[in-house]
Design a protein around this motif. Structure first.
Motif, mmCIF file in Angstrom:
data_model
loop_
_atom_site.group_PDB
_atom_site.id
_atom_site.type_symbol
_atom_site.label_atom_id
_atom_site.label_comp_id
_atom_site.label_asym_id
_atom_site.label_seq_id
_atom_site.Cartn_x
_atom_site.Cartn_y
_atom_site.Cartn_z
ATOM 1 N N ALA A 60 5.223 1.860 11.531
ATOM 2 C CA ALA A 60 4.245 2.733 10.865
ATOM 3 C C ALA A 60 4.318 4.152 11.414
ATOM 4 N N LEU A 61 4.425 4.273 12.720
ATOM 5 C CA LEU A 61 4.502 5.602 13.330
ATOM 6 C C LEU A 61 5.761 6.341 12.866
ATOM 7 N N GLU A 62 6.865 5.619 12.779
ATOM 8 C CA GLU A 62 8.108 6.249 12.313
ATOM 9 C C GLU A 62 7.941 6.781 10.895
ATOM 10 N N ALA A 71 7.462 6.799 18.321
ATOM 11 C CA ALA A 71 6.833 5.592 18.878
ATOM 12 C C ALA A 71 7.206 5.371 20.341
ATOM 13 N N ASP A 72 8.301 5.970 20.790
ATOM 14 C CA ASP A 72 8.749 5.766 22.165
ATOM 15 C C ASP A 72 7.780 6.357 23.188
ATOM 16 N N GLN A 73 6.920 7.266 22.744
ATOM 17 C CA GLN A 73 5.963 7.884 23.656
ATOM 18 C C GLN A 73 4.611 7.168 23.664
ATOM 19 N N THR A 74 4.545 6.013 23.030
ATOM 20 C CA THR A 74 3.283 5.267 22.952
ATOM 21 C C THR A 74 2.927 4.647 24.298
ATOM 22 N N GLN A 121 3.500 19.771 14.865
ATOM 23 C CA GLN A 121 2.659 19.523 16.039
ATOM 24 C C GLN A 121 3.045 18.203 16.705
ATOM 25 N N PRO A 122 3.097 18.177 18.045
ATOM 26 C CA PRO A 122 3.416 16.923 18.743
ATOM 27 C C PRO A 122 2.288 15.909 18.579
ATOM 28 N N VAL A 123 2.660 14.663 18.373
ATOM 29 C CA VAL A 123 1.680 13.573 18.254
ATOM 30 C C VAL A 123 2.157 12.398 19.098
ATOM 31 N N ARG A 124 1.266 11.868 19.915
ATOM 32 C CA ARG A 124 1.542 10.669 20.688
ATOM 33 C C ARG A 124 0.432 9.644 20.422
ATOM 34 N N THR A 125 0.688 8.407 20.816
ATOM 35 C CA THR A 125 -0.212 7.307 20.474
ATOM 36 C C THR A 125 -0.570 6.493 21.713
#
Length: 247
Positions: free
Chosen positions: A88-90, A96-99, A52-56
Motif C-alpha cells: 500500500a505504501l509503495e 516502506a523500508d523506513q517504516t 515531501q518526505p513521508v515515513r510510517t
C-alpha cells in the motif's frame, strides 16, 4: 452514529489538494496496517507528489484480525499484514523500508498505566528525534477503537520528550461509523478541515485494496475474522479526507 459524524464533518472547510505540501516532512502513525490508507492515504499520496518526505510507524502487529485462522498462525498473519502495508505504501509513493514496526499486541496496545507503554514511548521518541518531521499524522484521540486511542496517547507521550514537537494532525477512521456524540470533536476543542483528494482518489483506492486480508480475499478459514464492510469502505471512497487539529 454515522449520520452525526458525517453531518459534523461536512461543515468543515475544504482545503485544496495543493495544501498538502504545506505540511512538510511527515510521519504517519498507524495503529494497524490499513489505517494509513483509510484515514490519510490521499494526503500521503499528495505529500509524495509534492516531493515531501513521508515515513510510517506501524504500532500493532495486526494479528487479531483473524485470531482463529489455522492456515495463518500469528507469525504468518503479522508477515502478511506487514507485506500488505508495504504494498500500500509503495502505491502511495511512500518508502516502506523506513517504516518503524513497534509490533505491540493487536487489540491490546498499551495505555500509560500498562506494561510496555514506557518502552514503546522511548522507541518512538528515538525514531522521531533521529529525523524530526514537521508533521505527525495520528488517529483522532477519541476514535472508537481502543488501539487508536492508545496510539494517540503513545504519540503524545513521545512528543512530550522532543525538544521541538511536530505539528500534530489527527485523522479519523472508526469515528465515521461508531462514534457517539461525546467521542466526536466538541465545540472549541479542535479545528477541523477537509482535504480535497480528488487527484489521488484512485491511488487511495488501490492502496486500500492492497490490504486484501481485511477485504476477505486471503484468510478464508476464520468465519469470525474481521472484514471491512462496504458501508465502512464507502466513507473512504469520498473525494476528501477529514483532519482535526487542536485549537
Amino acid at each position: 452514529m454515522p449520520d452525526t459524524a458525517a453531518h459534523r464533518f461536512a461543515g468543515f472547510p475544504l482545503r485544496p489538494a495543493a495544501f498538502a505540501a504545506a505540511l512538510g516532512s511527515t510521519v504517519v502513525v498507524a495503529p494497524h496496517p490499513d489505517d494509513e490508507s483509510l484515514g490519510c492515504g490521499g494526503l500521503l499520496a499528495l505529500l509524495r507528489q509534492a516531493g515531501q518526505p513521508v515515513r510510517t510507524v506501524l504500532v500493532s502487529d495486526g494479528t487479531m484480525s483473524h485470531p482463529n485462522s489455522r492456515r495463518f498462525p500469528p507469525p504468518a498473519r503479522r508477515a502478511l499484514r506487514e507485506a500488505e502495508l508495504a504494498e500500500a505504501l509503495e502505491i502511495l509513493g511512500v518508502d516502506a523500508d523506513q517504516t518503524l514496526h513497534l509490533r505491540l499486541p493487536d487489540g491490546a496496545v498499551p495505555t500509560p498505566e500498562a506494561p510496555g507503554f514506557a518502552a514503546a514511548v522511548a522507541q518512538l521518541g528515538e525514531y522521531l528525534a533521529a529525523q524530526p518531521p514537521q508533521t505527525l499524522l495520528v488517529p483522532w484521540r477519541r476514535d472508537p477503537h481502543p488501539d487508536h486511542r492508545a496510539t494517540s496517547q503513545l504519540v503524545r507521550a513521545a512528543c512530550a520528550g522532543l525538544p521541538a514537537p511536530p505539528r500534530l494532525v489527527e485523522y479519523v477512521v472508526w469515528a465515521w461509523e461508531r462514534a457517539t456524540d461525546a467521542e466526536l470533536p466538541q465545540p472549541g476543542e479542535v479545528r477541523g478541515w477537509r482535504l480535497d483528494i480528488t487527484p489521488v482518489v484512485a491511488l487511495k483506492q488501490r492502496a486500500i485494496a492492497a490490504h486484501r486480508s481485511q477485504l476477505g480475499t486471503v484468510i478464508d478459514d476464520d468465519p469470525t475474522g474481521f472484514q471491512l464492510s462496504a458501508l465502512m469502505l464507502a466513507h473512504f471512497a469520498q473525494p476528501f479526507e477529514v483532519y482535526l487539529e487542536a485549537e
